[in-house]
Design a protein around this motif. Structure first.
Motif, mmCIF file in Angstrom:
data_model
loop_
_atom_site.group_PDB
_atom_site.id
_atom_site.type_symbol
_atom_site.label_atom_id
_atom_site.label_comp_id
_atom_site.label_asym_id
_atom_site.label_seq_id
_atom_site.Cartn_x
_atom_site.Cartn_y
_atom_site.Cartn_z
ATOM 1 N N ARG A 210 2.977 6.367 -4.535
ATOM 2 C CA ARG A 210 1.657 6.549 -5.168
ATOM 3 C C ARG A 210 0.947 5.211 -5.370
ATOM 4 O O ARG A 210 -0.264 5.106 -5.199
ATOM 5 C CB ARG A 210 1.813 7.263 -6.511
ATOM 6 C CG ARG A 210 2.277 8.700 -6.357
ATOM 7 C CD ARG A 210 2.430 9.341 -7.718
ATOM 8 N NE ARG A 210 1.153 9.421 -8.402
ATOM 9 C CZ ARG A 210 0.355 10.478 -8.320
ATOM 10 N NH1 ARG A 210 0.718 11.516 -7.599
ATOM 11 N NH2 ARG A 210 -0.786 10.512 -8.956
ATOM 12 N N LEU A 211 1.738 4.186 -5.714
ATOM 13 C CA LEU A 211 1.158 2.854 -5.904
ATOM 14 C C LEU A 211 0.606 2.327 -4.579
ATOM 15 O O LEU A 211 -0.517 1.800 -4.507
ATOM 16 C CB LEU A 211 2.224 1.905 -6.463
ATOM 17 C CG LEU A 211 1.743 0.500 -6.782
ATOM 18 C CD1 LEU A 211 0.844 0.508 -8.012
ATOM 19 C CD2 LEU A 211 2.920 -0.442 -6.997
ATOM 20 N N VAL A 212 1.415 2.494 -3.528
ATOM 21 C CA VAL A 212 0.986 2.040 -2.203
ATOM 22 C C VAL A 212 -0.291 2.773 -1.800
ATOM 23 O O VAL A 212 -1.244 2.180 -1.296
ATOM 24 C CB VAL A 212 2.107 2.281 -1.163
ATOM 25 C CG1 VAL A 212 1.601 1.990 0.245
ATOM 26 C CG2 VAL A 212 3.311 1.414 -1.481
ATOM 27 N N ASP A 213 -0.309 4.082 -2.079
ATOM 28 C CA ASP A 213 -1.478 4.890 -1.740
ATOM 29 C C ASP A 213 -2.727 4.373 -2.453
ATOM 30 O O ASP A 213 -3.802 4.248 -1.851
ATOM 31 C CB ASP A 213 -1.198 6.341 -2.146
ATOM 32 C CG ASP A 213 -2.209 7.301 -1.563
ATOM 33 O OD1 ASP A 213 -1.834 8.105 -0.717
ATOM 34 O OD2 ASP A 213 -3.383 7.223 -1.953
ATOM 35 N N ALA A 214 -2.603 4.034 -3.734
ATOM 36 C CA ALA A 214 -3.754 3.519 -4.485
ATOM 37 C C ALA A 214 -4.194 2.166 -3.932
ATOM 38 O O ALA A 214 -5.379 1.845 -3.900
ATOM 39 C CB ALA A 214 -3.404 3.403 -5.966
ATOM 40 N N MET A 215 -3.213 1.362 -3.476
ATOM 41 C CA MET A 215 -3.505 0.011 -2.974
ATOM 42 C C MET A 215 -4.371 0.024 -1.712
ATOM 43 O O MET A 215 -5.057 -0.957 -1.419
ATOM 44 C CB MET A 215 -2.187 -0.701 -2.630
ATOM 45 C CG MET A 215 -1.483 -1.362 -3.791
ATOM 46 S SD MET A 215 -2.157 -2.982 -4.117
ATOM 47 C CE MET A 215 -1.582 -3.887 -2.672
ATOM 48 N N VAL A 216 -4.298 1.132 -0.964
ATOM 49 C CA VAL A 216 -5.020 1.187 0.312
ATOM 50 C C VAL A 216 -6.519 0.947 0.111
ATOM 51 O O VAL A 216 -7.192 0.405 0.980
ATOM 52 C CB VAL A 216 -4.764 2.541 1.017
ATOM 53 C CG1 VAL A 216 -5.712 2.754 2.170
ATOM 54 C CG2 VAL A 216 -3.326 2.617 1.490
ATOM 55 N N ASP A 217 -7.032 1.287 -1.074
ATOM 56 C CA ASP A 217 -8.463 1.114 -1.325
ATOM 57 C C ASP A 217 -8.840 -0.310 -1.737
ATOM 58 O O ASP A 217 -10.010 -0.578 -2.000
ATOM 59 C CB ASP A 217 -8.925 2.081 -2.415
ATOM 60 C CG ASP A 217 -9.134 3.470 -1.852
ATOM 61 O OD1 ASP A 217 -9.599 3.565 -0.706
ATOM 62 O OD2 ASP A 217 -8.834 4.445 -2.559
ATOM 63 N N LEU A 218 -7.853 -1.206 -1.822
ATOM 64 C CA LEU A 218 -8.150 -2.574 -2.266
ATOM 65 C C LEU A 218 -9.330 -3.213 -1.525
ATOM 66 O O LEU A 218 -10.210 -3.795 -2.157
ATOM 67 C CB LEU A 218 -6.904 -3.458 -2.156
ATOM 68 C CG LEU A 218 -7.095 -4.898 -2.619
ATOM 69 C CD1 LEU A 218 -7.229 -4.961 -4.143
ATOM 70 C CD2 LEU A 218 -5.944 -5.793 -2.173
ATOM 71 N N LEU B 56 1.340 -7.292 4.431
ATOM 72 C CA LEU B 56 0.695 -8.437 5.067
ATOM 73 C C LEU B 56 -0.796 -8.478 4.738
ATOM 74 O O LEU B 56 -1.349 -9.523 4.407
ATOM 75 C CB LEU B 56 0.909 -8.356 6.578
ATOM 76 C CG LEU B 56 0.379 -9.517 7.408
ATOM 77 C CD1 LEU B 56 1.146 -10.776 7.071
ATOM 78 C CD2 LEU B 56 0.520 -9.205 8.900
ATOM 79 N N PHE B 57 -1.468 -7.310 4.806
ATOM 80 C CA PHE B 57 -2.922 -7.315 4.676
ATOM 81 C C PHE B 57 -3.424 -7.027 3.272
ATOM 82 O O PHE B 57 -4.574 -7.297 2.964
ATOM 83 C CB PHE B 57 -3.546 -6.334 5.677
ATOM 84 C CG PHE B 57 -3.703 -6.925 7.044
ATOM 85 C CD1 PHE B 57 -4.788 -7.736 7.343
ATOM 86 C CD2 PHE B 57 -2.748 -6.703 8.021
ATOM 87 C CE1 PHE B 57 -4.926 -8.300 8.595
ATOM 88 C CE2 PHE B 57 -2.878 -7.267 9.279
ATOM 89 C CZ PHE B 57 -3.973 -8.068 9.566
ATOM 90 N N LEU B 58 -2.592 -6.446 2.403
ATOM 91 C CA LEU B 58 -3.073 -6.134 1.056
ATOM 92 C C LEU B 58 -2.323 -6.908 -0.025
ATOM 93 O O LEU B 58 -2.929 -7.604 -0.836
ATOM 94 C CB LEU B 58 -2.952 -4.627 0.780
ATOM 95 C CG LEU B 58 -3.738 -3.694 1.697
ATOM 96 C CD1 LEU B 58 -3.517 -2.253 1.285
ATOM 97 C CD2 LEU B 58 -5.217 -4.031 1.686
ATOM 98 N N ALA B 59 -0.993 -6.781 -0.037
ATOM 99 C CA ALA B 59 -0.228 -7.373 -1.131
ATOM 100 C C ALA B 59 -0.275 -8.903 -1.077
ATOM 101 O O ALA B 59 -0.472 -9.564 -2.106
ATOM 102 C CB ALA B 59 1.216 -6.876 -1.090
ATOM 103 N N LEU B 60 -0.122 -9.440 0.127
ATOM 104 C CA LEU B 60 -0.094 -10.904 0.260
ATOM 105 C C LEU B 60 -1.403 -11.544 -0.212
ATOM 106 O O LEU B 60 -1.374 -12.472 -1.036
ATOM 107 C CB LEU B 60 0.227 -11.280 1.711
ATOM 108 C CG LEU B 60 0.658 -12.720 1.948
ATOM 109 C CD1 LEU B 60 2.031 -12.969 1.331
ATOM 110 C CD2 LEU B 60 0.702 -13.035 3.435
ATOM 111 N N PRO B 61 -2.579 -11.065 0.256
ATOM 112 C CA PRO B 61 -3.828 -11.669 -0.254
ATOM 113 C C PRO B 61 -3.980 -11.531 -1.766
ATOM 114 O O PRO B 61 -4.413 -12.474 -2.433
ATOM 115 C CB PRO B 61 -4.918 -10.874 0.477
ATOM 116 C CG PRO B 61 -4.278 -10.373 1.708
ATOM 117 C CD PRO B 61 -2.852 -10.107 1.341
#
Lengths: 291, 277
Positions: free
Chosen positions: B95-103, A40-45
């Motif tokens: 691992r991909l999800v983990d890297a995404m957290v810094d977006l 919701l907060f990362l992938a969607l934007p």
């Protein structure tokens, strides 16, 4: 086999000692909550940026990112990064050398002061330079008399960007260099290497990924800074607009697709930043996020 | 290492590097920040008080602090779950999800701002489902909170992850052996150990949220007294050439930031002591 079982198998527990972990339904539920929240907060934007960017077709997309004002904004953003990145990197290395390799009084105060720009609101970061260099500012009359323009001009944008990106390399390097100690350097020096040789041949190879790590984060912030730059820029189209400011102007003029087209370039930069960051963390043998 | 560094070292360059550091720090950070207080000093005390306690200013603090507090709370809860899942469980794409957290660290705030606004606007991907149910997000205080949840998300996760990783599994095993249920173990054993990091992450997210500008100005709608955040009020006053008023509010924000920075430093020391114990 129940459908739940295959999901439970996919979400296995990393520890081999299964008995002290949660039951499978709890594990699935927690994972689902976490992934939904991030979706919701990362992938969607992220998906939305690219979808809206090509909303009026690829032709409009290409036109939006190649029109003269967009190109001027891209050029200015690259220029700002080309100045602030080397400057703050050099500072970061110098600060880390003094702080990590030597003991002196007031060290922890100095470290706190270096962190200051991260604590200051971006708007306040811009404001302090307006108060210093603006027409009504402390140095304003002197600057006007000498025909030097800083606020509402490129120098102001560069200075404000340097301010907000100030701590990146230093705060990355200080813990790293403290960990490495000084034995290797002392060995090199006692074998007759000069100070500069020691730094280049001993210290630098040990911390190069740490420097790169800081540079990647520094560069992302330098290119993407909005608040501080917006206060000092004056928004002169084609002259003092960086990419984030150009996005703002397009958006406020209801040119949504064009705004998102330019924004998508910045989103690509963000993705490249994350990729580089993950790669460097892997090279440094460090888990993500251990800052 | 400390003992080695404390004795006299033969390493060169201390004077040069410390000199460069202090000069650059003074020119770029300390002197400009001092200019802010210098400018404020030109205001009389009464002028200062009326500038920082005007109804519009008070409304903007309420929104900035309230929304930042709510967003940090949301992030503390979900950040704990995300960190737990990323550290303890194995699943495809972890691992991909983990890297995404810094977006949110990497994505320019203006991009986040216009995107969240577009998603939550009346005809946006989520807005079109929420508005018919009477949930307006864009151009409301709720929208401000949503933007601050996005911006603050990595702080809690990244503060908790290393602590979770270093937790000794033996303590949990001992609790289980002694007959504690999994939930009791979590509440009585794990949560106390995680508390310093959780509070630090919350404080970091809160501090960032109070000063945040780029991601909020688009989704907030910027109505004075209703959805105007404190940093925006500074910009508005600047655009009206009210330098003194802008400076006064900036001083308030800056003092809050300093306070939070010192509190966070103290928290991090507490965190280290707790995890060392």
């Amino acid at each position: 086999m129940a459908p739940g079982a295959s999901i439970a198998a996919a979400i296995s527990v990393r520890a081999t000692r299964r008995e002290i972990s949660e039951s499978a339904p709890v594990r699935i539920a927690l994972t689902a909550v976490a992934l939904l929240f991030l979706a919701l907060f990362l992938a969607l934007p992220l998906a939305a940026v690219f979808t809206y960017a090509v909303g009026q077709g690829l032709g409009a997309y290409w036109a939006a990112i190649t029109e003269p004002e967009a190109l001027a904004a891209i050029r200015l953003t690259l220029l700002v990064a080309a100045i602030s990145v080397p400057l703050n990197t050099a500072f970061g290395v110098a600060a880390a050398w003094a702080i990590a390799k030597f003991e002196f009084r007031g060290k922890s105060t100095l470290v706190t002061l270096i962190d200051l720009p991260f604590a200051v609101s971006p708007v306040v970061s811009g404001l302090i330079f307006v108060l210093l260099f603006g027409a009504q500012g402390l140095l304003g009359p002197w600057l006007q008399a000498h025909d030097v323009k800083i606020i509402f001009a490129v120098p102001g944008i560069v200075i404000a960007t340097c301010f907000v990106t100030f701590p990146f390399v230093a705060r990355e390097l200080i813990p790293l260099m403290e960990e490495q100690g000084i034995e290797e350097e002392e060995a090199a020096l006692s074998l007759g290497a000069s100070g500069w040789q020691t730094f280049r041949r001993v210290t630098l190879p040990n911390v190069r990924y740490g420097i790169l790590f800081g540079v990647v984060l520094l560069n992302a912030r330098a290119m993407g800074e909005f608040g501080a730059v917006s206060v000092v820029s004056g928004h002169v189209r084609g002259l003092t607009n960086t990419m984030p400011l150009h996005v703002e102007i397009l958006y406020n003029e209801y040119q949504g697709a064009a705004a998102f087209a330019v924004a998508s370039l910045l989103a690509l930069l963000a993705i490249a930043t994350l990729a580089a960051k993950s790669f460097l963390e892997w090279r440094m043998g460090r888990r993500a996020g251990a800052r | 290492m400390n003992a080695a560094a404390r004795r006299r070292t033969i390493l060169p360059g201390f004077g040069l590097t410390l000199g460069v550091t202090i000069t650059y720090l003074s020119l770029l950070v300390l002197i400009p920040l001092a200019a802010l207080f210098f400018k404020t000093a030109t205001l009389s005390w009464a002028e200062f008080v009326s500038a920082v306690t005007g109804p519009r200013a008070l409304a903007s603090y309420r929104l900035s602090f309230g929304a930042a507090f709510a967003a940090a709370g949301v992030n503390a809860l979900f950040g704990l779950i995300v960190a737990w899942v990323l550290v303890r469980y194995e699943f495809p794409g972890r691992r991909l999800v983990d890297a995404m957290v810094d977006l949110p660290f990497a994505l320019p705030t203006a991009v986040a701002g216009i995107t969240l606004t577009a998603i939550f606007a009346k005809n946006g991907w989520l807005g079109r489902w929420l508005e018919p149910h009477g949930i307006a997000v864009a151009y409301t205080p709720l929208g401000v909170t949503v933007a601050l949840v996005f911006i603050g998300l990595p702080f809690v996760v990244r503060t908790l992850q290393p602590v979770l990783q270093d937790l000794e599994r033996e303590i949990e095993e001992a609790a289980a052996t002694l007959g504690a249920s999994r939930f009791q173990t979590f509440r009585r054993v794990l949560l106390p150990a995680l508390r310093p990091a959780l509070v630090t992450g919350f404080a970091l997210a809160f501090a960032r949220g109070v000063g945040e500008y780029g991601s909020v100005v688009f989704i907030s709608g910027n109505m004075p007294m209703k959805t105007e955040i404190a940093p925006l009020l500074i910009v508005t006053k600047l655009e009206q050439w009210d330098y003194a008023g802008a400076t006064a509010i900036a001083v308030v924000l800056l003092l809050v930031s300093f306070g939070l920075l010192l509190a966070i430093n103290a928290l991090q020391r507490w965190s280290r002591v707790e995890s060392a114990a």
